[in-house]
Scaffold this motif. Structure first.
Motif, PDB file in Angstrom:
ATOM      1  N   ARG A  75     -11.265  52.478 146.067  1.00 50.62           N
ATOM      2  CA  ARG A  75     -11.942  51.109 145.283  1.00 50.62           C
ATOM      3  C   ARG A  75     -13.030  51.228 144.908  1.00 50.62           C
ATOM      4  N   LYS A  76     -14.062  51.497 145.798  1.00 51.52           N
ATOM      5  CA  LYS A  76     -15.545  51.320 145.570  1.00 51.52           C
ATOM      6  C   LYS A  76     -15.837  52.396 144.467  1.00 51.52           C
ATOM      7  N   GLU A  77     -15.293  53.435 144.520  1.00 51.55           N
ATOM      8  CA  GLU A  77     -15.758  54.600 143.349  1.00 51.55           C
ATOM      9  C   GLU A  77     -14.991  53.948 142.076  1.00 51.55           C
ATOM     10  N   SER A  78     -13.940  53.428 142.260  1.00 50.67           N
ATOM     11  CA  SER A  78     -13.308  53.017 140.912  1.00 50.67           C
ATOM     12  C   SER A  78     -14.023  51.663 140.256  1.00 50.67           C
ATOM     13  N   ILE A  79     -14.560  50.943 141.167  1.00 53.47           N
ATOM     14  CA  ILE A  79     -15.363  49.901 140.693  1.00 53.47           C
ATOM     15  C   ILE A  79     -16.849  50.586 140.131  1.00 53.47           C
ATOM     16  N   HIS A  80     -17.196  51.437 140.657  1.00 49.18           N
ATOM     17  CA  HIS A  80     -18.664  52.166 140.269  1.00 49.18           C
ATOM     18  C   HIS A  80     -18.217  52.789 138.897  1.00 49.18           C
ATOM     19  N   ALA A  81     -17.255  53.300 138.593  1.00 52.36           N
ATOM     20  CA  ALA A  81     -16.932  54.176 137.430  1.00 52.36           C
ATOM     21  C   ALA A  81     -16.757  53.269 136.395  1.00 52.36           C
ATOM     22  N   VAL A  82     -16.133  51.909 136.480  1.00 53.04           N
ATOM     23  CA  VAL A  82     -16.005  51.008 135.495  1.00 53.04           C
ATOM     24  C   VAL A  82     -17.481  50.411 135.067  1.00 53.04           C
ATOM     25  N   LYS A  83     -18.189  50.283 136.281  1.00 49.72           N
ATOM     26  CA  LYS A  83     -19.438  49.524 136.151  1.00 49.72           C
ATOM     27  C   LYS A  83     -20.667  50.511 135.493  1.00 49.72           C
ATOM     28  N   PHE A  84     -20.554  51.603 135.972  1.00 54.66           N
ATOM     29  CA  PHE A  84     -21.623  52.621 135.721  1.00 54.66           C
ATOM     30  C   PHE A  84     -21.439  53.702 134.860  1.00 54.66           C
ATOM     31  N   GLY A  85     -19.834  53.995 134.468  1.00 55.38           N
ATOM     32  CA  GLY A  85     -19.379  55.147 133.824  1.00 55.38           C
ATOM     33  C   GLY A  85     -19.199  56.241 134.970  1.00 55.38           C
ATOM     34  N   GLN A  86     -18.200  57.232 134.420  1.00 52.93           N
ATOM     35  CA  GLN A  86     -17.991  58.241 135.445  1.00 52.93           C
ATOM     36  C   GLN A  86     -18.276  59.746 134.839  1.00 52.93           C
ATOM     37  N   THR A  87     -18.779  60.602 135.227  1.00 61.03           N
ATOM     38  CA  THR A  87     -19.186  61.867 134.959  1.00 61.03           C
ATOM     39  C   THR A  87     -18.720  62.898 136.101  1.00 61.03           C
ATOM     40  N   GLY A  88     -18.005  63.957 135.517  1.00 62.86           N
ATOM     41  CA  GLY A  88     -17.853  65.195 136.583  1.00 62.86           C
ATOM     42  C   GLY A  88     -16.547  65.160 137.061  1.00 62.86           C
ATOM     43  N   PRO A  89     -16.025  66.195 137.967  1.00 60.71           N
ATOM     44  CA  PRO A  89     -14.715  66.258 138.314  1.00 60.71           C
ATOM     45  C   PRO A  89     -14.196  65.277 139.071  1.00 60.71           C
ATOM     46  N   ILE A  90     -12.826  64.657 138.830  1.00 66.93           N
ATOM     47  CA  ILE A  90     -12.217  63.846 140.042  1.00 66.93           C
ATOM     48  C   ILE A  90     -10.953  64.536 139.708  1.00 66.93           C
ATOM     49  N   LYS A  91      -9.999  64.165 140.735  1.00 67.67           N
ATOM     50  CA  LYS A  91      -8.587  64.602 140.924  1.00 67.67           C
ATOM     51  C   LYS A  91      -7.951  63.167 141.151  1.00 67.67           C
TER      52      LYS A  91
END
Length: 140
Positions: A75-91
């Motif tokens: 949840r927190k990582e998802s919010i972070h991705a929407v708020k600040f963008g997402q770079t790098g590997p995720i599964k």
């Protein structure tokens, strides 16, 4: 005498403005889930649909939001991705993705709304509503 009236009027309107500002903030925190989802759908269509598609299934290079285990368990990582963008590997759902999602420049309220839309669409279910305050607590 007229000067006193002007000063009191200015003071009254300052106090009234403060009250209305305060009420606006409270109402944002108290936004119903349905209202948040409706606002989030519009935001999704404008900012997210191009990459994640109308059905939330993504593509070979863009992770799905529909039925996403990452979205549901991080949840927190998802919010972070929407708020600040997402770079790098995720599964996501057992598949590795390594792409860049740029930050969209959304307000905390808009992030909360789009998160509520995504977390209640395409089979996703969340028990707790994402609030503007929760989003504000997620730091870079």
């Amino acid at each position: 005498m007229r000067f006193g009236f002007i000063v009191l009027s200015a003071l009254f309107y300052s106090i009234a403005d403060g009250i209305s500002e305060s009420n606006r903030y409270v109402s944002k925190e108290k936004k119903s889930l349905q209202a948040s989802i409706a606002a989030g759908k519009e935001i999704y269509q404008e900012f997210c649909m191009t990459c994640h598609l109308a059905n939330g299934k993504g593509s070979e290079t863009v992770p799905p939001l529909a039925g996403s285990d990452w979205l549901q368990t991080k949840r927190k990582e998802s919010i972070h991705a929407v708020k600040f963008g997402q770079t790098g590997p995720i599964k996501v759902n057992g598949i590795n993705y390594n792409n860049t999602m740029p930050p969209m420049g959304l307000t905390d309220e808009e992030v909360a709304d789009v998160m509520n839309y995504v977390m209640h669409s395409w089979g996703n279910k969340q028990k707790m509503q994402v609030t503007e305050g929760e989003v504000a607590g997620v730091k870079k």
